[in-house]
Design an enzyme around this catalytic site. Sequence first.
Site, PDB file in Angstrom:
ATOM      1  N   ARG A  51       0.855  -1.193   0.000  1.00  0.00           N
ATOM      2  CA  ARG A  51       0.000   0.000   0.000  1.00  0.00           C
ATOM      3  C   ARG A  51       0.890   1.242   0.000  1.00  0.00           C
ATOM      4  O   ARG A  51       1.739   1.392   0.882  1.00  0.00           O
ATOM      5  CB  ARG A  51      -0.886  -0.014   1.245  1.00  0.00           C
ATOM      6  CG  ARG A  51      -1.840   1.169   1.393  1.00  0.00           C
ATOM      7  CD  ARG A  51      -2.592   1.058   2.715  1.00  0.00           C
ATOM      8  NE  ARG A  51      -3.291  -0.206   2.827  1.00  0.00           N
ATOM      9  CZ  ARG A  51      -3.700  -0.742   3.986  1.00  0.00           C
ATOM     10  NH1 ARG A  51      -3.444  -0.114   5.136  1.00  0.00           N
ATOM     11  NH2 ARG A  51      -4.326  -1.890   4.007  1.00  0.00           N
TER      12      ARG A  51
ATOM     13  N   ASP B  24      -3.458  -8.700   3.534  1.00  0.00           N
ATOM     14  CA  ASP B  24      -4.796  -8.918   4.082  1.00  0.00           C
ATOM     15  C   ASP B  24      -5.466  -9.978   3.225  1.00  0.00           C
ATOM     16  O   ASP B  24      -5.551  -9.821   1.986  1.00  0.00           O
ATOM     17  CB  ASP B  24      -5.622  -7.629   4.030  1.00  0.00           C
ATOM     18  CG  ASP B  24      -5.047  -6.520   4.891  1.00  0.00           C
ATOM     19  OD1 ASP B  24      -4.317  -6.826   5.846  1.00  0.00           O
ATOM     20  OD2 ASP B  24      -5.343  -5.350   4.599  1.00  0.00           O
TER      21      ASP B  24
ATOM     22  N   HIS C  70      -5.100  -9.852   8.763  1.00  0.00           N
ATOM     23  CA  HIS C  70      -3.855  -9.124   8.497  1.00  0.00           C
ATOM     24  C   HIS C  70      -2.657  -9.905   9.010  1.00  0.00           C
ATOM     25  O   HIS C  70      -2.593 -10.280  10.183  1.00  0.00           O
ATOM     26  CB  HIS C  70      -3.921  -7.751   9.186  1.00  0.00           C
ATOM     27  CG  HIS C  70      -2.665  -6.942   9.029  1.00  0.00           C
ATOM     28  ND1 HIS C  70      -2.622  -5.760   8.319  1.00  0.00           N
ATOM     29  CD2 HIS C  70      -1.408  -7.131   9.513  1.00  0.00           C
ATOM     30  CE1 HIS C  70      -1.383  -5.266   8.377  1.00  0.00           C
ATOM     31  NE2 HIS C  70      -0.636  -6.090   9.090  1.00  0.00           N
TER      32      HIS C  70
ATOM     33  N   GLU D 207      -6.795  -7.719  13.895  1.00  0.00           N
ATOM     34  CA  GLU D 207      -7.388  -8.052  12.599  1.00  0.00           C
ATOM     35  C   GLU D 207      -7.002  -9.480  12.207  1.00  0.00           C
ATOM     36  O   GLU D 207      -5.847  -9.739  11.877  1.00  0.00           O
ATOM     37  CB  GLU D 207      -6.905  -7.074  11.515  1.00  0.00           C
ATOM     38  CG  GLU D 207      -7.314  -5.634  11.753  1.00  0.00           C
ATOM     39  CD  GLU D 207      -6.718  -4.673  10.736  1.00  0.00           C
ATOM     40  OE1 GLU D 207      -7.175  -3.519  10.705  1.00  0.00           O
ATOM     41  OE2 GLU D 207      -5.804  -5.068   9.968  1.00  0.00           O
TER      42      GLU D 207
ATOM     43  N   HIS E 284       2.348  -2.569   5.476  1.00  0.00           N
ATOM     44  CA  HIS E 284       1.838  -2.571   4.100  1.00  0.00           C
ATOM     45  C   HIS E 284       2.712  -1.686   3.224  1.00  0.00           C
ATOM     46  O   HIS E 284       3.015  -2.040   2.080  1.00  0.00           O
ATOM     47  CB  HIS E 284       0.402  -2.043   4.064  1.00  0.00           C
ATOM     48  CG  HIS E 284      -0.654  -3.044   4.420  1.00  0.00           C
ATOM     49  ND1 HIS E 284      -0.949  -4.131   3.620  1.00  0.00           N
ATOM     50  CD2 HIS E 284      -1.491  -3.121   5.481  1.00  0.00           C
ATOM     51  CE1 HIS E 284      -1.936  -4.826   4.166  1.00  0.00           C
ATOM     52  NE2 HIS E 284      -2.276  -4.243   5.306  1.00  0.00           N
TER      53      HIS E 284
END
Length: 244
Positions: free
Chosen positions: A127, A163, A224, A221, A156
């Site tokens: 990301r 994810d 993740h 999470e 990320h």
Amino acid sequence: MQKSKLFFLAVLVMHPPVAWGAQEDKAAMVFRITPVKPLEVLMHEALAASPPVQDKIVRAPDLVDLATLTPDFKFDIRYATTENFLSTPVYSSSHAFLEKPAAEALARASEYLKTKGYGLLIFDAYRPWFITKLFWDATPADKHQFVANPTHGSRHNRGCAVDLTLYDLKTGQQVTMPSGFDEMTPRAYSNYPDAPEEQKKARDLLRDAMQQEGFIQLPAEWWHFDYRDWNKYPVQNIRFEDIK
């Protein structure tokens, strides 16, 4: 960069945010928030900002497109669609990249899961940093435990976080987990105890397959996972279309 700004501002205008909610089908559930400021304003600020100054980095980036590794990977890159917590596409394309060692480890996890009848459905991987800043600035403070702080950059951003969830190889259907992807509730926690046993078993199978290949599950999470060598790579801010 000017082209990138025009693209992202265009999609933000085309798809304004809506109030958060959840679909009844947990496997397809999309959790939504109301951003604390207009997204077009936050995107301007994110694109104008600079990533954190970094210490000496051990490894040079070598991002790999996961789609090139195995046909068993399936993709649902939510941030390239309106089906995400901001209700707006913020990625310019539906790609998923990881640093090469992490990508190869993920392919090995996929091979193991194949013997159990499952494949990996990938929601997100590398990301750009400015997207991490956008997510942080858009999210209410009481939900900041579910988004990364851009002050330090995220895993990320380093190309070492993914994810994902499971899908059934026979049916192609996504496996139901205790929460939906990006759901900002206690059901998202990796140790949430009150889910049905079948969902907890699926969550544990995913965790075990990833851990044996060097990935660590994020406590907040279940979807993740961080690759063990994440701190050897730099925070990156490169757009998908500029990855060579």
